[in-house]
Design a protein around this motif. Structure first.
Motif, short mmCIF file in Angstrom:
data_model
loop_
_atom_site.label_atom_id
_atom_site.label_comp_id
_atom_site.label_asym_id
_atom_site.label_seq_id
_atom_site.Cartn_x
_atom_site.Cartn_y
_atom_site.Cartn_z
N ASP A 192 12.88 -10.80 22.92
CA ASP A 192 11.65 -10.09 22.55
C ASP A 192 11.91 -9.09 21.43
O ASP A 192 11.09 -8.92 20.53
N ALA A 193 13.06 -8.42 21.47
CA ALA A 193 13.40 -7.45 20.42
C ALA A 193 13.57 -8.15 19.08
O ALA A 193 13.10 -7.66 18.04
N ASP A 194 14.27 -9.30 19.08
CA ASP A 194 14.47 -10.03 17.83
C ASP A 194 13.15 -10.54 17.26
O ASP A 194 12.94 -10.51 16.04
N LYS A 195 12.26 -11.01 18.14
CA LYS A 195 10.98 -11.51 17.68
C LYS A 195 10.14 -10.39 17.07
O LYS A 195 9.50 -10.56 16.03
N PHE A 196 10.16 -9.22 17.70
CA PHE A 196 9.42 -8.07 17.18
C PHE A 196 9.98 -7.65 15.82
O PHE A 196 9.23 -7.40 14.88
N ARG A 197 11.28 -7.60 15.72
CA ARG A 197 11.91 -7.20 14.45
C ARG A 197 11.60 -8.20 13.34
O ARG A 197 11.31 -7.82 12.20
N GLU A 198 11.65 -9.48 13.66
CA GLU A 198 11.35 -10.52 12.67
C GLU A 198 9.91 -10.43 12.20
O GLU A 198 9.62 -10.51 11.00
N ASN A 199 8.97 -10.26 13.14
CA ASN A 199 7.56 -10.15 12.76
C ASN A 199 7.29 -8.89 11.96
O ASN A 199 6.49 -8.90 11.01
N LEU A 200 7.94 -7.80 12.32
CA LEU A 200 7.73 -6.55 11.61
C LEU A 200 8.27 -6.65 10.18
O LEU A 200 7.66 -6.14 9.23
N SER A 201 9.40 -7.31 10.01
CA SER A 201 9.96 -7.51 8.68
C SER A 201 9.04 -8.40 7.84
O SER A 201 8.82 -8.14 6.65
N ALA A 202 8.49 -9.45 8.44
CA ALA A 202 7.56 -10.32 7.72
C ALA A 202 6.29 -9.56 7.36
O ALA A 202 5.71 -9.78 6.28
N LEU A 203 5.85 -8.66 8.24
CA LEU A 203 4.67 -7.84 7.97
C LEU A 203 4.91 -6.95 6.75
O LEU A 203 4.06 -6.83 5.87
N GLN A 204 6.09 -6.33 6.70
CA GLN A 204 6.45 -5.48 5.56
C GLN A 204 6.50 -6.31 4.28
O GLN A 204 6.06 -5.87 3.22
N SER A 205 7.07 -7.50 4.37
CA SER A 205 7.18 -8.38 3.21
C SER A 205 5.79 -8.77 2.70
O SER A 205 5.54 -8.75 1.49
N ALA A 206 4.89 -9.13 3.61
CA ALA A 206 3.54 -9.51 3.19
C ALA A 206 2.79 -8.34 2.58
O ALA A 206 2.05 -8.50 1.61
N GLU A 207 2.99 -7.13 3.14
CA GLU A 207 2.30 -5.97 2.57
C GLU A 207 2.79 -5.67 1.17
O GLU A 207 2.02 -5.35 0.27
N ALA A 208 4.11 -5.78 0.98
CA ALA A 208 4.65 -5.56 -0.36
C ALA A 208 4.10 -6.60 -1.32
O ALA A 208 3.80 -6.30 -2.48
N GLY A 209 3.96 -7.84 -0.85
CA GLY A 209 3.40 -8.87 -1.71
C GLY A 209 2.00 -8.57 -2.16
O GLY A 209 1.65 -8.77 -3.32
N MET A 210 1.16 -8.06 -1.26
CA MET A 210 -0.21 -7.77 -1.67
C MET A 210 -0.33 -6.47 -2.44
O MET A 210 -1.19 -6.31 -3.30
N LYS A 211 0.55 -5.51 -2.17
CA LYS A 211 0.47 -4.23 -2.87
C LYS A 211 1.04 -4.29 -4.28
O LYS A 211 0.58 -3.58 -5.18
N TYR A 212 2.05 -5.11 -4.47
CA TYR A 212 2.73 -5.13 -5.76
C TYR A 212 2.49 -6.43 -6.54
O TYR A 212 3.19 -6.71 -7.50
N GLY A 213 1.50 -7.21 -6.11
CA GLY A 213 1.06 -8.34 -6.91
C GLY A 213 2.06 -9.47 -7.02
O GLY A 213 2.23 -10.01 -8.10
N ARG A 214 2.72 -9.85 -5.93
CA ARG A 214 3.70 -10.92 -6.01
C ARG A 214 3.04 -12.23 -6.43
O ARG A 214 2.18 -12.77 -5.75
N ASP A 215 3.46 -12.73 -7.56
CA ASP A 215 3.11 -14.08 -7.97
C ASP A 215 1.60 -14.31 -8.02
O ASP A 215 1.12 -15.40 -7.76
N TYR A 216 0.84 -13.23 -8.35
CA TYR A 216 -0.62 -13.33 -8.42
C TYR A 216 -1.24 -13.79 -7.10
O TYR A 216 -2.35 -14.31 -7.07
#
Length: 644
Positions: A334-358
């Motif tokens: 459960d800890a690994d799953k939470f950490r993985e999802n949280l990292s993906a959440l951060q990655s997606a937010e950075a993508g939308m905030k900083y215009g990744r690949d339009y």
């Protein structure tokens, strides 16, 4: 008139506007072909590069502008260059001879894609993302046109190498792109990216001993207390921590930040006597600022013509503000799953905030789905904290050189750091204040030859802390006194390059080190279950009641091993009802540091980036706790919970 692709002549002696009617019609489908190619290249290459983004875009990396530039902005620039070049390349003759048609074919797709994202995604696009997207569209378009012109120039020869723009060459355009890229890269050495980053991550503190249920029996009861009643109900068996930090220096002033992730493993014994695993996953963030002063101390002493010695001193003072959150899990999965999802959440937010690949819009949709996925975990009870610490250190070194190539340094460093931490434990419905004081000293040696350096260090750090825990009704519930002694040995290497101009000097360096540590932790806990015990504890905190002060207690001999008598009420309480454990941890820490420094005479400017990862495990054979009082004494016995 000269222009793109060797002038705007049709090649038969007529200009584009003098061409035949057949040559000036039928531009719609050629434009469609170029636009289709641009769309496929822009989004196709962006999707392929997105796999690399998903593989490398971790939470720690996305906090750094340098990593965002490498993972988001640079790929955007490359896809734009390729899209513009391919669209221009596929525009058939004679249409390239028309400047409007040529520019429309080459630039329409990336420009419209950028404008669309800037308009539709403006609600969640960060300032950095908007600025870098606009810059990518401009400079990527210019670079794509430059590449297409270079291709035509090679095919047609030097005579057809004109742009129709007052003689500026393609080499000059490409040089401009390189300069701009260098400037953007240099910006990664500042905290600008951090100022515009609206991070989504939840963060942590390390709390030792919370949730510990202690079963005690007062001395003098009809039935003699047993060792099992004084055994701690949990053992911290393993810790893994990774941190990344950056620091900028302007003159004497330093400012920086630090981010960390820590996983703690515990073995916990329930009331029914069964033991199970507990995982705490924590995230921390800290900002720091301070001053560095290098006073004139000593001087240089020559020893004949072969050697010279000099002394130097550096003094630092500053403060550090931190915050964090931790979540608790019953198993590693459960800890690994939470950490993985949280990292993906951060990655997606950075993508939308900083215009990744339009793809900011698609990233926003992905972020929404991921947020729904982890929202339940984010909303579960957690432990949150905020801390403020002061740091003062002094370092002295004596350097000597036997030849121009071989030098060495011997040095020592002393550091003190008092800290106050406020903790809100949503898991156990309590609030805590922790007061700690750390003393650290080290001896170091360094040798250098040919720009490469090797170093060794031996250090010892001692920390004492008192944690006062209260319930929601503000009643005292628990006091934890912790003493930590860490001994370490560190070795490493360093490479640096230096240079100087007429009025300036610069230095670029990189170093790596490995540190072995052995840490002894003694933890005393008293659970306060009645008002009389609470009054005794409060008097101790106030410095009254005849007991030693809290500061004296945290640095005294560990553990209440002997009966102190009635003259020290709090020590008596700890002896009769408190639990005390002693554990030793062995660990290793790997670290890397990269930095650059520029001295222009009147001021020094510098930037450094630090990475550190550490792991430590409890030495099972050394885990002990104080057993029940017998004949005025308490003795250490093995803590079996740590070996399970």
């Amino acid at each position: 008139m000269g222009g793109i692709r060797g002038g705007f002549s049709t090649g038969n002696g007529r200009t584009a506007w003098q061409a035949s009617s057949r040559e000036r019609t039928g531009f719609f489908f050629p434009l469609m072909r170029s636009w289709a190619a641009g769309i496929v290249m822009l989004y196709g290459s962006g999707t392929l590069l997105g796999f690399a983004y998903d593989a490398f875009a971790t939470t720690d990396r996305l906090d750094s502008f340098g990593w965002r530039f490498a993972l988001i902005h640079l790929p955007n620039l490359l896809t734009t260059v390729l899209a513009v070049w391919l669209a221009a390349r596929l525009l058939p003759e004679p249409h390239p001879t028309s400047r409007p048609l040529y520019l429309a074919a080459a630039l329409a797709v990336p420009v419209l894609a950028a404008v669309r994202t800037l308009l539709v995604a403006r609600e969640f696009l960060a300032a950095e993302g908007a600025m870098m997207m606009a810059a990518t569209a401009v400079f990527g378009s210019a670079a794509g046109l430059a590449l297409d012109h270079l291709r035509q120039a090679r095919r047609r020869g030097p005579a057809a190498y004109g742009w129709g723009d007052s003689g500026a060459s393609a080499t000059e355009y490409m040089g401009t792109i390189v300069v701009v890229a260098a400037v953007v890269t240099a910006l990664s050495g500042t905290s600008l990216g951090q100022a515009v980053a609206d991070r989504i991550r939840a963060q942590i503190c390390k709390v030792t001993g919370s949730g510990c249920a202690v079963s005690t029996t007062a001395a003098g009861a009809e039935k003699a207390p047993t060792d099992a009643q004084f055994e701690p109900k949990l053992c911290n068996t393993e810790n893994a921590t990774s941190t990344v930090g950056q620091e900028a220096k302007i003159g004497f002033f330093k400012i920086g930040n630090e981010y960390g992730i820590q996983q703690q493993k515990f073995t916990v014994r329930d009331k029914d006597g069964k033991s199970h695993e507990r995982i705490r996953l924590s995230f921390t963030e800290a900002g720091k600022a301070g001053l560095t002063y290098v006073p004139k101390f000593g001087g240089s002493v020559s020893a004949g013509s072969e050697g010279k010695k000099s002394a130097e001193v550096e003094i630092e003072a500053g403060f550090k503000v931190g915050q964090g959150d931790t979540w608790q899990f019953d198993n590693q999965e459960d800890a690994d799953k939470f950490r993985e999802n949280l990292s993906a959440l951060q990655s997606a937010e950075a993508g939308m905030k900083y215009g990744r690949d339009y793809h900011s819009i698609q990233s926003a949709q992905r972020w929404g789905k991921l947020h729904e996925k982890v929202k339940k975990d984010l909303a579960r009870p957690k432990i949150s904290y905020g801390s403020l610490s002061a740091e003062v250190s002094g370092e002295g070194k004596l350097s000597a050189s036997l030849t121009d190539e071989l030098t060495g340094k011997l040095g020592g460093k002393v550091k003190v750091a008092p800290t106050v931490t406020l903790t809100n434990d949503g898991i156990n419905a309590t609030t805590s204040k922790t007061f700690s004081f750390k003393q650290e000293g080290s001896l170091s040696a360094e040798g250098a030859a040919g720009g490469n350096k090797a170093s060794a260090e031996a250090a010892r750090a001692k920390t004492g802390s008192v944690t006062v825990t209260r319930g929601r009704d503000n009643k005292l519930q628990r006091i934890i006194v912790t003493r930590t002694v860490e001994s370490s040995g560190k070795g490493g290497g360093k490479a640096e390059a230096t240079g100087e101009g007429d009025k300036s000097k610069y230095k670029v360096s990189g170093e790596a080190s490995a540190k072995n540590t052995e840490t002894e932790v003694v933890t005393d806990i008293i659970e306060l279950k009645d008002d009389e015990d609470r009054r005794t504890a409060q008097n101790w905190l106030n410095g009254t009641g005849g007991s030693k002060s809290p500061l004296e207690t945290v640095f005294s001999d560990p553990g209440p091993k002997t009966d102190p008598g009635t003259a020290n009420p709090f020590d008596k309480l700890m002896y009769e009802k408190g639990t005390s454990s002693k554990t030793t941890y062995s660990g290793i820490t790997d670290a890397a540091k990269y930095g650059a420094e520029l001295n222009i005479g009147i001021a020094t400017f510098g930037y450094s980036l630090n990475f550190e990862a550490s792991k430590e495990k409890v030495q099972k054979q050394d885990a002990q706790f104080l057993g029940a009082p017998r004949d005025g004494k308490r003795s250490y016995v093995p803590l079996s919970l740590c070996s399970q």
